[in-house]
Design an enzyme around this catalytic site. Sequence first.
Site, short mmCIF file in Angstrom:
data_model
loop_
_atom_site.label_atom_id
_atom_site.label_comp_id
_atom_site.label_asym_id
_atom_site.label_seq_id
_atom_site.Cartn_x
_atom_site.Cartn_y
_atom_site.Cartn_z
N ARG A 317 7.69 1.08 10.83
CA ARG A 317 6.75 0.65 9.80
C ARG A 317 5.30 0.85 10.26
O ARG A 317 4.42 1.15 9.46
CB ARG A 317 6.99 -0.81 9.37
CG ARG A 317 6.30 -1.18 8.07
CD ARG A 317 6.67 -2.58 7.58
NE ARG A 317 7.77 -2.58 6.63
CZ ARG A 317 7.63 -2.41 5.31
NH1 ARG A 317 6.45 -2.22 4.77
NH2 ARG A 317 8.69 -2.44 4.53
N GLU A 719 3.52 -10.32 2.39
CA GLU A 719 2.90 -9.75 3.58
C GLU A 719 1.60 -9.00 3.34
O GLU A 719 0.70 -9.06 4.19
CB GLU A 719 3.88 -8.80 4.28
CG GLU A 719 5.11 -9.47 4.82
CD GLU A 719 6.18 -8.45 5.19
OE1 GLU A 719 6.77 -7.85 4.27
OE2 GLU A 719 6.40 -8.24 6.39
#
Length: 776
Positions: A317, A719
């Site tokens: 990620r 997030e």
Amino acid sequence: MKAAPAPTACGTSLPHESARAQVMGAVTYVDDIPEIQGTLFAAPITSTVAHGRLLGVDSSAALAMPGVHGVVLAADIPGSPILAAFAHDEPIFAQDTVQHVGQVVGLVLASSVMAARRAARRVKLQIEPLPALLDPRSAHAQASYVLPPVHVRRGDAAAALQRAPHQLSGSFEVGGQEHFYLEGQVAYAVPQEQRQWLVYSSTQHPGEVQHWVAHALGLDSHRVRVECRRMGGGFGGKETQAGHLAVWAAVAAHKFGRPVKLRLDRDDDFIITGKRHPFAYDYTVGFDDSGRLMGLDLTLLVNCGFSADLSGPVADRAIFHSDNAYFLEDVAIHSYRCKTNTQSHTAFRGFGGPQGVIAIETILGDIARHLGLDPLDVRLRNLYGTNERHVTHYQMTVEDNILEPLITRLAHTARYRERREAIARWNAQSPVVKRGLALTPVKFGISFTATLFNQAGALVHVYTDGSVMVNHGGTEMGQGLHTKVAQVVADELGVPFDRVLVSASDTARVPNASATAASAGTDLNGRAAQFAARNIRQNLAAFVCGLDGCGAGEVQFAGGLVSTPRGTRPFNDVVAQAYANRIQLWSDGFYRTPKIHYDKTTLTGRPFYYFAYGAACTEVAIDTLTGENRVLAVDILHDVGQSINPALDVGQIEGGFIQGMGWLTTEELVWNASGKLATHAPSTYKIPATGDTPPHMRVDFWPEPNREDNVFGSKAVGEPPFMLAISVWEALRDAVAQARGPHSGPVRMDAPATAERVLWALRGPGATAPESPGSR
Ligand code: MTE
Ligand code: HPA
Ligand code: MOS
């Protein structure tokens, strides 16, 4: 006259389903569950050495202490001694070697928590020390990795760097972060009849806890049931790490045939459990006179700790987010998953995304100062386009880009240009305190990077009185997931919100659920529950059609009423009648995210269903004599799509920003030379306090629904706002640059920007670094 449409639950700022009870102390966390008679309390026996051969464990002194019942060690594990984590590289209890200070070797069991903790300290470990690797650079130098390196390339970075009129190189480091959930890690393992188990766990992933416990006990999964009503915060720290406690407690409960509760005290939690991954970076970037990126070579050294845990997808990620919002034409990214003798680092809000985003934002800030341009102009120059320059370095086309208008609007409402001038004037007449400003964007990919996790299930029951119970695979950690899912179900059935309750997460109700993570909790479980409720509604509609002789499309469910062209009935009456006519009043629902796919070996494809966008404009002040710093003002424009619950979304945006601010300013993890985490309590590890909230904090929503078909037109929010805090980091570097004056060279600073580091950065690139207190 037409009746006013009944108010819907979605789109309304309903209070969190537990808020009132939580503030009254009237909800149950795992440690509040009344203990069953005979319960034993556990405390961990931990390694005091970062790396070594474990030659012996002497428990005699501990066993002689009052209240002590016994000890469990690796030899007591009935099933596999290796944790069922996907890499199979972690022992449940250390056996022959210890790999970090704090690694759990076993447990002491006693009749009270304090007796167990006191006794655990009296267990003597005989360890022969081996050389330890404590930072990612040393690990990389020795090719010590938990997983193989990954390289992602597009175009020819080397040739583009050669061609570019300007080049910059640099290295920097960004620290990890302790989750500091208010409720620490806890598990309570309760043996049931016939080799069956009930485990209460404060976990984001009950299904994985079930799998791990079953594996450790040598049982099939159906013998283990895991329940979690709520967590007092998870933040990624309970995605895998909660499983360890559950396994430890279950192994002990198995040995002694008694319920076992294990709750770590705060210091043990710090020392034992993994944190956000610290990163080290090396980069070379080439760019033109306008600051436009031409070539980038970026190396990410990821400090994974002693085992893989989630480090693979976290490091992936970080690669996926190394572009943040910008088109990287010729680029080479090298990601090394370094194995060190520290805690095994794990998921933490953003899941490697923040560590990718901060790299490119730091590089763009460096470029702007190098060219003497406004950093916002350099950022705008490099944004993804909408019809061209819109394919990411991992070959995904950015179809929903709204950043250019979003940034423009925020720059206008936050008066970025005027304040830039005002700050320059202010700095010219303020000798000691200097200000800085930055506006940075976020583009965060929504979906689990492991494609298979993008599925969810739910089970919705309508009882004969018309009240509704929702079970889904997600978990509640304070983010408001249960509230949002209940809102969606209430609207699908057209009943008032207070007719819907959400049960505890329970592996016996919804199986094989993914972790509640990747911000996708509402997207996945909200849709699954909506589909379940839709099935029930269709059953009821068909029933009512039969009564009224109309088409199914003519039945309306709203405001607790069911209407057809023939008349209106209370929902409760319809339910009671349907039950009497043997109509099914409950259903399952299943959802899988469409459109996503990618090649795990090359990291190319469409890993994300859509992107969540946002931007923050932050003003800071630094004291040039002490390095102390403050965030004075923040303006945020964030994209939550069409908000299911605006109050909860604002809470997520504010909380995410403040948590990110803590990561980049005061939260410093320091491991000493022998590998012991020196900052293992609130006395030495500083999360933001109420008083650190910026005096000016404004949050606005971008007014557009999700362009992809997502539940209620919403976007994930958990997030993405965390990365808005990178504007704090860039504003601090701006303040340092302004304090030092023009042409004073690059601002070299590692994160977090503690007072010491700011002071150090103020001295400029010519100075040599002071002895660091330890490794990071
Ligand atoms: N908000 C609160 N209050 N507590 C938390 O633990 N975890 C964050 C975020 N917001 C968290 C939180 C993280 S890391 C994620 S992935 C998401 O919530 C998970 O929940 P969601 O998918 O339902 O948004
Ligand atoms: N986010 C959070 N947790 C995960 C992910 C992710 O992308 N992939 C696997 N676990
Ligand atoms: Mo969040 S780090 O995906 O639990």
